[in-house]
Scaffold this motif. Structure first.
Motif, PDB file in Angstrom:
ATOM      1  N   GLY A 509       0.741  -1.232   0.081  1.00 24.21           N
ATOM      2  CA  GLY A 509      -0.088  -0.076   0.020  1.00 24.21           C
ATOM      3  C   GLY A 509       0.921   1.348   0.207  1.00 24.21           C
ATOM      4  N   GLN A 510       1.779   1.131  -0.713  1.00 22.80           N
ATOM      5  CA  GLN A 510       2.827   2.569  -0.843  1.00 22.80           C
ATOM      6  C   GLN A 510       3.607   2.925   0.598  1.00 22.80           C
ATOM      7  N   SER A 511       3.764   1.792   1.343  1.00 23.39           N
ATOM      8  CA  SER A 511       4.208   2.004   2.572  1.00 23.39           C
ATOM      9  C   SER A 511       5.735   2.526   2.607  1.00 23.39           C
ATOM     10  N   LEU A 512       6.174   3.510   3.376  1.00 22.50           N
ATOM     11  CA  LEU A 512       7.601   4.014   3.608  1.00 22.50           C
ATOM     12  C   LEU A 512       8.363   2.801   4.066  1.00 22.50           C
ATOM     13  N   VAL A 513       9.219   2.454   3.745  1.00 20.90           N
ATOM     14  CA  VAL A 513      10.269   1.507   4.391  1.00 20.90           C
ATOM     15  C   VAL A 513      11.575   1.960   4.588  1.00 20.90           C
ATOM     16  N   PHE A 514      12.391   1.476   5.404  1.00 21.52           N
ATOM     17  CA  PHE A 514      13.779   1.803   5.539  1.00 21.52           C
ATOM     18  C   PHE A 514      14.358   1.208   4.504  1.00 21.52           C
ATOM     19  N   GLY A 515      15.579   2.097   3.919  1.00 20.81           N
ATOM     20  CA  GLY A 515      16.579   1.748   3.035  1.00 20.81           C
ATOM     21  C   GLY A 515      17.961   1.294   3.728  1.00 20.81           C
ATOM     22  N   ASP A 516      18.936   0.963   3.094  1.00 22.58           N
ATOM     23  CA  ASP A 516      20.447   1.013   3.679  1.00 22.58           C
ATOM     24  C   ASP A 516      20.637   2.179   4.262  1.00 22.58           C
ATOM     25  N   GLY A 517      21.324   2.496   5.516  1.00 20.37           N
ATOM     26  CA  GLY A 517      21.882   3.818   5.746  1.00 20.37           C
ATOM     27  C   GLY A 517      20.799   4.619   6.755  1.00 20.37           C
ATOM     28  N   CYS A 518      19.740   4.060   6.878  1.00 27.59           N
ATOM     29  CA  CYS A 518      18.917   5.013   7.809  1.00 27.59           C
ATOM     30  C   CYS A 518      19.013   4.805   9.277  1.00 27.59           C
ATOM     31  N   ARG A 519      19.378   3.841   9.620  1.00 29.25           N
ATOM     32  CA  ARG A 519      19.506   3.341  11.143  1.00 29.25           C
ATOM     33  C   ARG A 519      20.978   4.190  11.678  1.00 29.25           C
ATOM     34  N   ALA A 520      21.868   4.669  10.728  1.00 28.49           N
ATOM     35  CA  ALA A 520      23.245   5.399  11.265  1.00 28.49           C
ATOM     36  C   ALA A 520      22.538   6.690  11.403  1.00 28.49           C
ATOM     37  N   ILE A 521      21.773   7.283  10.628  1.00 27.52           N
ATOM     38  CA  ILE A 521      21.078   8.439  10.770  1.00 27.52           C
ATOM     39  C   ILE A 521      20.174   8.509  11.894  1.00 27.52           C
ATOM     40  N   LEU A 522      19.366   7.538  11.998  1.00 26.26           N
ATOM     41  CA  LEU A 522      18.547   7.473  13.133  1.00 26.26           C
ATOM     42  C   LEU A 522      19.105   7.675  14.459  1.00 26.26           C
ATOM     43  N   LYS A 523      20.235   6.730  14.603  1.00 24.32           N
ATOM     44  CA  LYS A 523      20.991   6.673  16.029  1.00 24.32           C
ATOM     45  C   LYS A 523      22.007   7.937  16.294  1.00 24.32           C
ATOM     46  N   GLY A 524      22.010   8.862  15.069  1.00 26.53           N
ATOM     47  CA  GLY A 524      23.073  10.007  15.370  1.00 26.53           C
ATOM     48  C   GLY A 524      24.288   9.860  15.030  1.00 26.53           C
ATOM     49  N   GLU A 525      24.503   8.735  13.946  1.00 25.77           N
ATOM     50  CA  GLU A 525      26.058   8.218  13.915  1.00 25.77           C
ATOM     51  C   GLU A 525      26.318   8.868  12.412  1.00 25.77           C
ATOM     52  N   GLN A 526      25.414   9.617  11.838  1.00 28.46           N
ATOM     53  CA  GLN A 526      25.805  10.138  10.476  1.00 28.46           C
ATOM     54  C   GLN A 526      24.816  11.297  10.326  1.00 28.46           C
ATOM     55  N   LYS A 527      25.294  12.468   9.788  1.00 26.92           N
ATOM     56  CA  LYS A 527      24.584  13.724   9.529  1.00 26.92           C
ATOM     57  C   LYS A 527      24.100  13.632   8.109  1.00 26.92           C
ATOM     58  N   ILE A 528      23.015  14.124   7.688  1.00 28.88           N
ATOM     59  CA  ILE A 528      22.734  14.252   6.291  1.00 28.88           C
ATOM     60  C   ILE A 528      22.060  15.676   5.963  1.00 28.88           C
ATOM     61  N   TYR A 529      22.655  15.944   4.934  1.00 28.17           N
ATOM     62  CA  TYR A 529      22.357  17.394   4.216  1.00 28.17           C
ATOM     63  C   TYR A 529      21.352  17.368   3.209  1.00 28.17           C
ATOM     64  N   LEU A 530      20.106  18.185   3.124  1.00 26.21           N
ATOM     65  CA  LEU A 530      19.197  18.229   2.009  1.00 26.21           C
ATOM     66  C   LEU A 530      18.991  19.706   1.600  1.00 26.21           C
ATOM     67  N   ARG A 531      18.164  19.599   0.408  1.00 25.95           N
ATOM     68  CA  ARG A 531      17.848  21.045   0.018  1.00 25.95           C
ATOM     69  C   ARG A 531      16.579  21.320   0.857  1.00 25.95           C
ATOM     70  N   PRO A 532      16.467  22.657   1.076  1.00 19.89           N
ATOM     71  CA  PRO A 532      14.969  23.038   1.573  1.00 19.89           C
ATOM     72  C   PRO A 532      13.900  23.090   0.655  1.00 19.89           C
ATOM     73  N   PRO A 533      12.836  22.973   0.761  1.00 20.82           N
ATOM     74  CA  PRO A 533      11.500  22.975  -0.013  1.00 20.82           C
ATOM     75  C   PRO A 533      11.599  24.014  -0.762  1.00 20.82           C
ATOM     76  N   ALA A 534      11.282  23.895  -2.344  1.00 18.69           N
ATOM     77  CA  ALA A 534      11.449  24.945  -3.213  1.00 18.69           C
ATOM     78  C   ALA A 534      10.405  25.925  -3.086  1.00 18.69           C
ATOM     79  N   ASP A 535      11.197  26.973  -3.504  1.00 14.57           N
ATOM     80  CA  ASP A 535      10.262  28.511  -3.481  1.00 14.57           C
ATOM     81  C   ASP A 535       9.913  28.872  -4.622  1.00 14.57           C
ATOM     82  N   ASP A 536       8.621  28.758  -5.230  1.00 14.27           N
ATOM     83  CA  ASP A 536       8.367  28.974  -6.679  1.00 14.27           C
ATOM     84  C   ASP A 536       8.649  30.466  -7.061  1.00 14.27           C
ATOM     85  N   LYS A 537       8.509  31.257  -6.102  1.00 14.29           N
ATOM     86  CA  LYS A 537       8.658  32.956  -6.230  1.00 14.29           C
ATOM     87  C   LYS A 537      10.180  33.040  -6.640  1.00 14.29           C
TER      88      LYS A 537
END
Length: 628
Positions: A509-537
């Motif tokens: 049913g389109q469930s979100l499931v963990f992939g490789d690398g998730c647990r390290a982020i969840l446990k605070g062992e690894q940081k992750i950098y992402l883009r902020p949501p786009a601003d159309d303006k």
């Protein structure tokens, strides 16, 4: 060029009839450069064109991979004129054949096509011309070519060469598979001494291997041009109201321009076309559910009129040669980088600035995954299609140069282009470790059994029926994500899916499931950098290279366009078959004052100069007098 081909005369001289007039067409051309300039009106070959023409004109076989708008047609059309006999061009679509024939006829080249739309009397006349040796090029669909009757007919001809256009159709792994293409290897068996050239704009390594194998071109020379389309501006926007976003894009950047809008479903095509019409855009729908006559009428109007926007499924477009398409917009995620590259490449074939605009959301990826998983294709092919979908998602979510990214998919290295949305406004990444930890924790708490919309509702503290029914309003993660809105959380989820840190399990049913690398982020062992949501303006305009005409130039531009339209209607051909926008723009900018000057304008070969030169000079003179 160092080589020289003297084409045997079919007659002492041949006269080409045109609307009651006759234009003398010389039977002997000194070399390929002379043909390029006198027939096609181009000053010089581009890229590897000269080398390809020399190779095929000399009798060699070739596989040519060249981007849309890169000049593939010249690679077989000029050898066809250099060599004795008629060139047989295999083409998959009737509209494409008719388009090519109309353009060549405007140039004074004897071309014809045989297909299911050809009337019996016309077909007999065409076959008579082919046997008599008065045709330069004959276009035919693969289905017709493979019939015993047509193959026997070919035995009666002096064949200059075989050109197999849209050759990627040969491959199961390609995006336009046509089973008949795999049988075209029979040409090597029956006509071993006739040169064959296969051409395509998009083919990954597997598709190239299939072309060489099935078309029996293992010993052919491969010409692999750069896939780069430097005149295209690539822009990707986050979908939140696709129709309104599309309308804003067209109104802001390309009002009154010709364009193509691709949609995933027939219903979306109909709804989007109607929406654009209601908001003053001249738009037409095109999909396989429309009647044949309706599709033909809409395609003809798009090809022959200025300022028409075609809203279509992928059923539209292969081989469309309209050079002045200023934008291609996708309001749903394409299935693969190959599909995207070929579809977006239909913009700006004239080399002038054009845009590829893509609007997509997480649901697009989910819907396409469901379509692939639910299809009847073999398991191995499903894996291939899913990997291509992943590659398409990665293109959308990259923070790097988009042109660099798409070229890398075709194994081509390049420097950042400085001309896509990411290059012009580099995305600013932020430390997303905390919000990602909140998201992953919530997914864990709901046991990786729920879709993105449900997880987001829990994070935002929405005690709706679905959330309360499962008791998720009592979870520790309920309402811990209110620092972002729904759009912000969807942006994070999309980026994690693109990085394969999350997966969407369609079977659950389109469930979100963990992939490789998730647990390290969840446990605070690894940081992750992402883009902020786009601003159309803050999004950059796609039309960064708009031609800003003066009032004087605008008057002349409109005069030339009206004249071109009247000529096209009179000759029953598309307007660009008379002259491309690039030619009209050069006329406006250079304002040639006599025959010598106008003869140096791009796209004005000898026949067109003889046919239209005086009329163009009259228009230019009239415009000059009105400016005084």
């Amino acid at each position: 060029m160092a080589f020289f081909f003297a084409r045997p005369a079919r007659d002492a001289a041949r006269s080409m009839p045109y609307n009651g007039a006759f234009f003398r067409f010389l039977p002997l051309m000194p070399d390929a450069h002379a043909l390029l300039q006198t027939v096609f009106g181009y000053p010089a070959f581009r890229g590897e064109q000269a080398e390809i023409v020399a190779h095929v004109g000399g009798g060699g076989n070739a596989l040519v991979l060249m981007p849309t708008g890169g000049g593939k047609s010249l690679c077989y059309q000029i050898p066809a004129l250099l060599r004795a006999g008629v060139a047989i061009v295999v083409s998959p679509l009737i509209a494409l054949m008719q388009d090519q024939v109309a353009t060549l006829s405007e140039l004074g080249v004897a071309a014809a096509c045989l297909n299911s739309a050809t009337a019996p009397d016309e077909a007999r006349d065409i076959t008579r011309q082919a046997r008599a040796g008065t045709l330069d090029l004959l276009y035919v669909a693969p289905e017709r070519l493979l019939t015993p009757r047509f193959l026997d007919f070919l035995n009666d001809l002096n064949i200059a060469l075989f050109a197999i256009d849209e050759a990627h159709c040969v491959s199961h792994w390609g995006h336009d598979f046509r089973p008949e293409y795999q049988q075209l290897g029979i040409l090597a068996e029956r006509f071993p001494t006739v040169p064959r050239i296969a051409l395509t704009a998009t083919a990954d390594e597997q598709t190239r291997a299939d072309i060489l194998h099935y078309l029996r071109l293992a010993e052919a020379r491969v010409f692999l041009s750069s896939f780069d389309r430097p005149n295209l501006f690539y822009q990707v926007v986050e979908k939140h109201n696709a129709k309104k976003q599309l309308l804003s894009f067209i109104q802001q950047d390309y009002p009154g321009a010709s364009g193509i809008v691709y949609c995933l479903s027939r219903k979306r095509v109909e709804d989007t076309a109607q929406w654009l019409v209601e908001n003053g855009i001249r738009a037409l729908p095109y999909h396989a559910g429309l009647g044949h006559e309706v599709r033909d009428r809409h395609q003809r109007e798009f090809l022959r009129e200025d300022g028409v926007v075609m809203v279509a499924t992928v059923a539209f477009g292969m081989g469309i040669d309209k050079p002045d398409v200023r934008f291609v917009a996708h309001i749903d995620l394409p299935k693969s980088p190959e599909n995207f590259y070929q579809e977006s490449g239909r913009a700006g074939r004239d080399g002038l600035p054009a845009a590829s605009w893509l609007c997509y959301g997480l649901n697009d990826m989910v819907q396409l995954t469901q379509m692939i998983e639910g299809s009847e294709m073999a398991a191995l092919q499903k894996q291939v299609e899913l990997s291509k979908l992943d590659a398409m998602l990665a293109f959308c979510e990259t923070a790097a140069c988009r042109r660099q990214h798409i070229l890398a998919h075709f194994s081509e290295q390049s420097a950042p282009c400085g001309h896509c949305d990411n290059c012009l406004a580099p995305p600013i990444t932020f430390d997303a470790t905390l919000p990602v930890q909140k998201l992953l924790s919530c997914i864990y708490r709901v046991e990786q059994r729920f879709a993105a919309s449900h997880v987001i509702d829990v994070l935002l503290g929405r005690a709706n029926q679905s959330v309360t029914a499962f008791g998720h309003d009592k979870l520790s993660t309920f309402s811990i994500g209110r620092e972002l809105n729904q759009r912000g959380w969807r942006s994070i989820i999309r980026q994690l899916v693109a990085k394969k840190l999350l997966q969407v399990d369609i079977a659950r049913g389109q469930s979100l499931v963990f992939g490789d690398g998730c647990r390290a982020i969840l446990k605070g062992e690894q940081k992750i950098y992402l883009r902020p949501p786009a601003d159309d303006k803050k999004s950059r305009s796609a039309n960064t290279d708009r031609w800003l005409r003066t009032e004087r130039e605008e008057r002349l531009w409109q005069m030339l366009r009206r004249w071109r339209k009247s000529m096209a209607d009179e000759h029953n051909v598309p307007a660009y078959a008379v002259f491309s926008d690039k030619t009209l723009r050069e006329l406006v900018e250079k304002r040639p004052a006599n025959r010598a000057e106008i003869g140096r304008v791009y796209g004005l070969g000898e026949l067109k100069l003889a046919r239209y030169g005086d009329a163009l000079l009259d228009i230019l003179n009239e415009a000059s007098q009105s400016d005084d």
